[in-house]
Design a protein around this motif. Sequence first.
Motif, PDB file in Angstrom:
ATOM      1  N   CYS A 215       4.903  -2.438   9.391  1.00 14.18           N
ATOM      2  CA  CYS A 215       4.262  -2.495   8.072  1.00 14.18           C
ATOM      3  C   CYS A 215       3.051  -3.414   8.166  1.00 14.18           C
TER       4      CYS A 215
ATOM      5  N   CYS B 157       3.698   2.976   4.884  1.00 11.92           N
ATOM      6  CA  CYS B 157       4.823   2.965   5.834  1.00 11.92           C
ATOM      7  C   CYS B 157       6.158   3.218   5.165  1.00 11.92           C
TER       8      CYS B 157
ATOM      9  N   CYS C 241       1.203  -4.298   5.844  1.00  9.59           N
ATOM     10  CA  CYS C 241       1.117  -5.158   4.660  1.00  9.59           C
ATOM     11  C   CYS C 241       2.120  -6.307   4.708  1.00  9.59           C
TER      12      CYS C 241
ATOM     13  N   CYS D 218       0.840  -1.211   0.000  1.00  9.95           N
ATOM     14  CA  CYS D 218       0.000   0.000   0.000  1.00  9.95           C
ATOM     15  C   CYS D 218       0.871   1.257   0.000  1.00  9.95           C
TER      16      CYS D 218
HETATM   17  S1  FES Z   1       3.320  -1.219   2.578  1.00 13.82           S
HETATM   18 FE1  FES Z   1       1.357  -1.042   3.503  1.00 13.82          FE
HETATM   19  S2  FES Z   1       1.795  -0.579   5.579  1.00 13.82           S
HETATM   20 FE2  FES Z   1       3.702  -1.042   4.725  1.00 13.82          FE
END
Ligand code: FES
Length: 167
Positions: free
Chosen positions: A130, A98, A132, A95
């Motif tokens: 992170c 972070c 993700c 995404c």
């Molecule tokens: S790339 Fe999504 S929170 Fe780290």
Amino acid sequence: MKLIVNDIEHEVNVESNMPLLWVLRDELDIKGPKYGCGIAMCGACTVHIDGNPVRSCSYPISAVSGKVTTIEGLGTPKALHAVQEAWIEHQVAQCGYCQSGQIMSAAALISNNPSPSNDDIDAAMSGNLCRCGTYPRIKQAIRTAIAKQNEQSLSPDLIKAILGDVE
Ligand code: FES
Ligand code: FES
């Protein structure tokens, strides 16, 4: 008060206890550093002060005594920082929220310690969260960035000085 960000001097008229992150984002319109937790626990807001990583959400502007660098000042589109190049090569971001904080922590790490061990990397990056789960790619990219940085530091003149003229 005066504030140098990415080598540009700014005059900011804010309360002395305003966190650096607020000054960067709301006063100077520098949006790379992100707001995550606001309590120095996630690393999304990481910037450098004189090359050292700080959590700008919890750093009062009155305490800033050095040059601030955000991800906008780390490299240029034509000359990316080694960490930025490595991040692209490994397609680290998901995404992306972070990632500017991750990159700033990684850049400070390899600048201050050109040959970090796995434990050094884990320690330096442990405060950058992170959601993700890009951690494996982050680690691979840091290893690549270290190799790139070491290549860059071995200039042709330095190689010649070490090896002499090899035909
Ligand atoms: S790339 Fe999504 S929170 Fe780290
Ligand atoms: S927003 Fe600063 S550490 Fe989370």
